[in-house]
Motif scaffolding. Structure first.
Motif, PDB file in Angstrom:
ATOM      1  N   THR A  48       0.812  -1.220   0.000  1.00 27.02           N
ATOM      2  CA  THR A  48       0.000   0.000   0.000  1.00 27.02           C
ATOM      3  C   THR A  48       0.842   1.266   0.000  1.00 27.02           C
ATOM      4  O   THR A  48       0.360   2.330  -0.395  1.00 27.02           O
ATOM      5  CB  THR A  48      -0.940   0.028   1.218  1.00 27.02           C
ATOM      6  OG1 THR A  48      -0.156  -0.043   2.421  1.00 27.02           O
ATOM      7  CG2 THR A  48      -1.911  -1.148   1.176  1.00 27.02           C
ATOM      8  N   THR A  49       2.091   1.159   0.405  1.00 25.26           N
ATOM      9  CA  THR A  49       2.934   2.360   0.442  1.00 25.26           C
ATOM     10  C   THR A  49       3.497   2.707  -0.929  1.00 25.26           C
ATOM     11  O   THR A  49       3.793   3.869  -1.207  1.00 25.26           O
ATOM     12  CB  THR A  49       4.100   2.173   1.425  1.00 25.26           C
ATOM     13  OG1 THR A  49       4.925   1.073   1.000  1.00 25.26           O
ATOM     14  CG2 THR A  49       3.575   1.893   2.821  1.00 25.26           C
ATOM     15  N   THR A  50       3.648   1.730  -1.788  1.00 24.19           N
ATOM     16  CA  THR A  50       4.221   1.961  -3.116  1.00 24.19           C
ATOM     17  C   THR A  50       3.255   1.642  -4.250  1.00 24.19           C
ATOM     18  O   THR A  50       3.473   2.060  -5.388  1.00 24.19           O
ATOM     19  CB  THR A  50       5.479   1.103  -3.317  1.00 24.19           C
ATOM     20  OG1 THR A  50       5.110  -0.296  -3.285  1.00 24.19           O
ATOM     21  CG2 THR A  50       6.504   1.381  -2.226  1.00 24.19           C
ATOM     22  N   GLY A  51       2.210   0.884  -3.974  1.00 25.25           N
ATOM     23  CA  GLY A  51       1.292   0.436  -5.009  1.00 25.25           C
ATOM     24  C   GLY A  51       1.822  -0.735  -5.823  1.00 25.25           C
ATOM     25  O   GLY A  51       1.167  -1.206  -6.753  1.00 25.25           O
ATOM     26  N   ARG A  52       2.982  -1.235  -5.458  1.00 23.11           N
ATOM     27  CA  ARG A  52       3.636  -2.289  -6.223  1.00 23.11           C
ATOM     28  C   ARG A  52       2.991  -3.652  -5.972  1.00 23.11           C
ATOM     29  O   ARG A  52       2.674  -3.988  -4.829  1.00 23.11           O
ATOM     30  CB  ARG A  52       5.107  -2.341  -5.830  1.00 23.11           C
ATOM     31  CG  ARG A  52       5.987  -3.264  -6.665  1.00 23.11           C
ATOM     32  CD  ARG A  52       7.401  -3.257  -6.109  1.00 23.11           C
ATOM     33  NE  ARG A  52       8.321  -4.018  -6.964  1.00 23.11           N
ATOM     34  CZ  ARG A  52       9.567  -4.323  -6.610  1.00 23.11           C
ATOM     35  NH1 ARG A  52      10.052  -3.910  -5.429  1.00 23.11           N
ATOM     36  NH2 ARG A  52      10.344  -5.014  -7.431  1.00 23.11           N
ATOM     37  N   MET A  53       2.804  -4.420  -7.023  1.00 19.53           N
ATOM     38  CA  MET A  53       2.334  -5.790  -6.879  1.00 19.53           C
ATOM     39  C   MET A  53       3.498  -6.648  -6.404  1.00 19.53           C
ATOM     40  O   MET A  53       4.525  -6.734  -7.067  1.00 19.53           O
ATOM     41  CB  MET A  53       1.790  -6.320  -8.212  1.00 19.53           C
ATOM     42  CG  MET A  53       1.221  -7.738  -8.126  1.00 19.53           C
ATOM     43  SD  MET A  53       0.710  -8.393  -9.753  1.00 19.53           S
ATOM     44  CE  MET A  53      -0.745  -7.413 -10.088  1.00 19.53           C
ATOM     45  N   ILE A  54       3.355  -7.293  -5.256  1.00 18.50           N
ATOM     46  CA  ILE A  54       4.459  -8.070  -4.697  1.00 18.50           C
ATOM     47  C   ILE A  54       4.192  -9.574  -4.733  1.00 18.50           C
ATOM     48  O   ILE A  54       5.093 -10.368  -4.461  1.00 18.50           O
ATOM     49  CB  ILE A  54       4.772  -7.637  -3.258  1.00 18.50           C
ATOM     50  CG1 ILE A  54       3.599  -7.928  -2.333  1.00 18.50           C
ATOM     51  CG2 ILE A  54       5.143  -6.148  -3.209  1.00 18.50           C
ATOM     52  CD1 ILE A  54       3.932  -7.751  -0.856  1.00 18.50           C
ATOM     53  N   GLY A  55       2.969  -9.950  -5.061  1.00 16.06           N
ATOM     54  CA  GLY A  55       2.628 -11.363  -5.180  1.00 16.06           C
ATOM     55  C   GLY A  55       1.374 -11.506  -6.010  1.00 16.06           C
ATOM     56  O   GLY A  55       0.518 -10.605  -6.016  1.00 16.06           O
ATOM     57  N   ALA A  56       1.241 -12.608  -6.742  1.00 20.61           N
ATOM     58  CA  ALA A  56       0.048 -12.798  -7.557  1.00 20.61           C
ATOM     59  C   ALA A  56      -0.096 -14.257  -7.954  1.00 20.61           C
ATOM     60  O   ALA A  56       0.890 -14.978  -8.134  1.00 20.61           O
ATOM     61  CB  ALA A  56       0.091 -11.923  -8.808  1.00 20.61           C
ATOM     62  N   ALA A  57      -1.341 -14.670  -8.095  1.00 22.21           N
ATOM     63  CA  ALA A  57      -1.676 -15.991  -8.626  1.00 22.21           C
ATOM     64  C   ALA A  57      -2.720 -15.810  -9.711  1.00 22.21           C
ATOM     65  O   ALA A  57      -3.620 -14.971  -9.588  1.00 22.21           O
ATOM     66  CB  ALA A  57      -2.220 -16.895  -7.527  1.00 22.21           C
ATOM     67  N   THR A  58      -2.606 -16.566 -10.779  1.00 23.65           N
ATOM     68  CA  THR A  58      -3.663 -16.607 -11.786  1.00 23.65           C
ATOM     69  C   THR A  58      -4.532 -17.830 -11.525  1.00 23.65           C
ATOM     70  O   THR A  58      -4.029 -18.907 -11.174  1.00 23.65           O
ATOM     71  CB  THR A  58      -3.084 -16.667 -13.211  1.00 23.65           C
ATOM     72  OG1 THR A  58      -2.185 -17.787 -13.324  1.00 23.65           O
ATOM     73  CG2 THR A  58      -2.333 -15.388 -13.538  1.00 23.65           C
ATOM     74  N   LEU A  59      -5.835 -17.653 -11.675  1.00 27.85           N
ATOM     75  CA  LEU A  59      -6.800 -18.696 -11.368  1.00 27.85           C
ATOM     76  C   LEU A  59      -7.743 -18.885 -12.544  1.00 27.85           C
ATOM     77  O   LEU A  59      -8.128 -17.921 -13.202  1.00 27.85           O
ATOM     78  CB  LEU A  59      -7.638 -18.323 -10.133  1.00 27.85           C
ATOM     79  CG  LEU A  59      -6.922 -17.712  -8.926  1.00 27.85           C
ATOM     80  CD1 LEU A  59      -7.947 -17.220  -7.918  1.00 27.85           C
ATOM     81  CD2 LEU A  59      -6.004 -18.739  -8.291  1.00 27.85           C
ATOM     82  N   PHE A  60      -8.104 -20.129 -12.795  1.00 26.99           N
ATOM     83  CA  PHE A  60      -9.185 -20.423 -13.724  1.00 26.99           C
ATOM     84  C   PHE A  60     -10.421 -20.737 -12.900  1.00 26.99           C
ATOM     85  O   PHE A  60     -10.473 -21.757 -12.203  1.00 26.99           O
ATOM     86  CB  PHE A  60      -8.853 -21.627 -14.606  1.00 26.99           C
ATOM     87  CG  PHE A  60      -7.797 -21.371 -15.639  1.00 26.99           C
ATOM     88  CD1 PHE A  60      -7.890 -20.294 -16.501  1.00 26.99           C
ATOM     89  CD2 PHE A  60      -6.697 -22.204 -15.744  1.00 26.99           C
ATOM     90  CE1 PHE A  60      -6.921 -20.063 -17.463  1.00 26.99           C
ATOM     91  CE2 PHE A  60      -5.723 -21.982 -16.693  1.00 26.99           C
ATOM     92  CZ  PHE A  60      -5.832 -20.896 -17.559  1.00 26.99           C
ATOM     93  N   ASP A  61     -11.413 -19.872 -12.968  1.00 22.17           N
ATOM     94  CA  ASP A  61     -12.646 -20.127 -12.236  1.00 22.17           C
ATOM     95  C   ASP A  61     -13.402 -21.265 -12.921  1.00 22.17           C
ATOM     96  O   ASP A  61     -13.204 -21.552 -14.103  1.00 22.17           O
ATOM     97  CB  ASP A  61     -13.512 -18.868 -12.196  1.00 22.17           C
ATOM     98  CG  ASP A  61     -14.564 -18.930 -11.107  1.00 22.17           C
ATOM     99  OD1 ASP A  61     -14.622 -19.948 -10.388  1.00 22.17           O
ATOM    100  OD2 ASP A  61     -15.342 -17.967 -10.981  1.00 22.17           O
ATOM    101  N   HIS A  62     -14.260 -21.917 -12.153  1.00 21.75           N
ATOM    102  CA  HIS A  62     -15.018 -23.061 -12.657  1.00 21.75           C
ATOM    103  C   HIS A  62     -16.177 -23.285 -11.698  1.00 21.75           C
ATOM    104  O   HIS A  62     -16.043 -23.036 -10.496  1.00 21.75           O
ATOM    105  CB  HIS A  62     -14.111 -24.307 -12.710  1.00 21.75           C
ATOM    106  CG  HIS A  62     -14.743 -25.500 -13.328  1.00 21.75           C
ATOM    107  ND1 HIS A  62     -15.462 -26.428 -12.596  1.00 21.75           N
ATOM    108  CD2 HIS A  62     -14.780 -25.926 -14.612  1.00 21.75           C
ATOM    109  CE1 HIS A  62     -15.896 -27.373 -13.403  1.00 21.75           C
ATOM    110  NE2 HIS A  62     -15.506 -27.099 -14.622  1.00 21.75           N
TER     111      HIS A  62
END
Length: 340
Positions: free
Chosen positions: A256-270
């Motif tokens: 929240t201090t930098t707005g930087r994405m520090i982690g992420a997962a892609t998901l296929f909903d079903h």
């Protein structure tokens, strides 16, 4: 019966493709635009073979041609890539599901038809240069079908999935875990709840910047150099097409201090079993956060419960860790065989 053998680099989307995807339950990585971009960014040519009853699709098999000109540092060429080789039968976008589907397949998941219909048809098309096939994601129930003379059957990494229908919320899931894992995960969640620097949310893929996400996913790809063939990096064009698919979601963590994405997962909903396709996070020394990976599993479970899903598929890798988080492990096998 007839067959269409398609090369997504050059062929237009067939008129029946969306109907086929819906009937086979194929996720966003099977959308034609995604397949087109994936095929041009691959090491080997791909064949998508569709078995048709008139104009109605009854089967589908995806196979990558591995020939004498295939190299780990070379991209696909315009032709087949060598006169002699084999077919690597696998899904084009993930390793959690088979690369084939047959209408009305029984306990063998269509493996008998794969061997008796698909391989002879491809031998007729490709000729004597097709020498072998490698079939991945074979279920245990199909072993009686795929075993045979000169065939090599090996158990591979299991697929992990966490069923969630018996849980009313994340606390119920935590209470089902072994005591040490429960204590650890409780500390992880408490730490995140008290940390105003980090936020997490699950959004549609269309809301995510493909360039930012690709850069983050490459962090994880650089870490995993312990496999025989190093995975290709996430290409922005492919990822942008994938994120545009209506069933793709992204679980993102931001500072929240930098707005930087520090982690992420892609998901296929079903409707029943969403799939966690990929995960990556910055190392702590580069602005990441400790235990992000474990919090990610908790968020998947919480989301799957809230959305009324049967559970969430976690894919391969680290089966013991995933089992400690309540995952059941589904055995799968690979079969190498000559094609004659």
């Amino acid at each position: 019966m007839s067959i269409d053998v398609l090369d997504p680099r050059f062929d237009a989307e067939p008129v029946y493709w969306r109907r086929l995807r819906a009937e086979a339950g194929l996720r966003g990585d099977w959308a034609w635009d995604v397949l087109h971009r994936q095929a041009w960014g691959a090491r080997t040519p791909w064949y998508l073979t569709v078995i048709l009853d008139g104009s109605v699709p009854r089967g589908l098999v995806a196979g990558a041609w591995v020939g004498s000109r295939t190299r780990r540092h070379r991209f696909v060429v315009s032709g087949r890539g060598g006169r002699f080789g084999g077919l690597d039968i696998r899904a084009p976008g993930n390793s959690a599901f088979p690369g084939w589907w047959f209408d009305g397949a029984g306990d063998d998941a269509g493996c008998l038809r794969l061997l008796s219909e698909y391989l002879p048809a491809m031998r007729g098309l490709l000729g004597a240069g097709l020498k072998a096939a490698l079939v991945r994601q074979v279920p245990e129930t199909a072993l009686g079908v795929v075993r045979g003379s000169l065939r090599v059957v090996r158990e591979t990494e299991p697929i992990a999935r966490i069923p969630t229908t018996s849980f009313g919320g994340r606390t119920d899931w935590l209470n089902s875990l072994p005591s040490r894992r429960k204590a650890h995960m409780t500390r992880v969640f408490a730490g995140f709840d008290d940390d105003s620097r980090i936020t997490s949310e699950i959004v549609s893929g269309a809301e995510v910047d493909a360039v930012e996400l690709a850069g983050l996913l490459r962090v994880n790809e650089v870490k995993h150099r312990d496999v025989p063939i190093v995975p290709l990096p996430q290409f922005v064009g492919y990822l942008r097409a994938l994120l545009a698919q209506p069933d793709v979601r992204v679980l993102s963590y931001r500072d929240t201090t930098t707005g930087r994405m520090i982690g992420a997962a892609t998901l296929f909903d079903h409707p029943e079993w969403p799939l966690a396709r990929s995960w990556s996070a910055l190392p702590v020394e580069d602005g990441g956060r400790k235990d992000l990976y474990f919090h990610f599993f908790g968020e998947l479970v919480r989301w799957a419960i809230a959305e009324g899903r049967k559970g969430v598929v976690l894919g391969k890798k680290m089966p013991k860790l995933k089992a400690s988080l309540g995952a059941e492990l589904l055995s799968q096998y690979a079969v190498a065989m000559p094609v004659r």
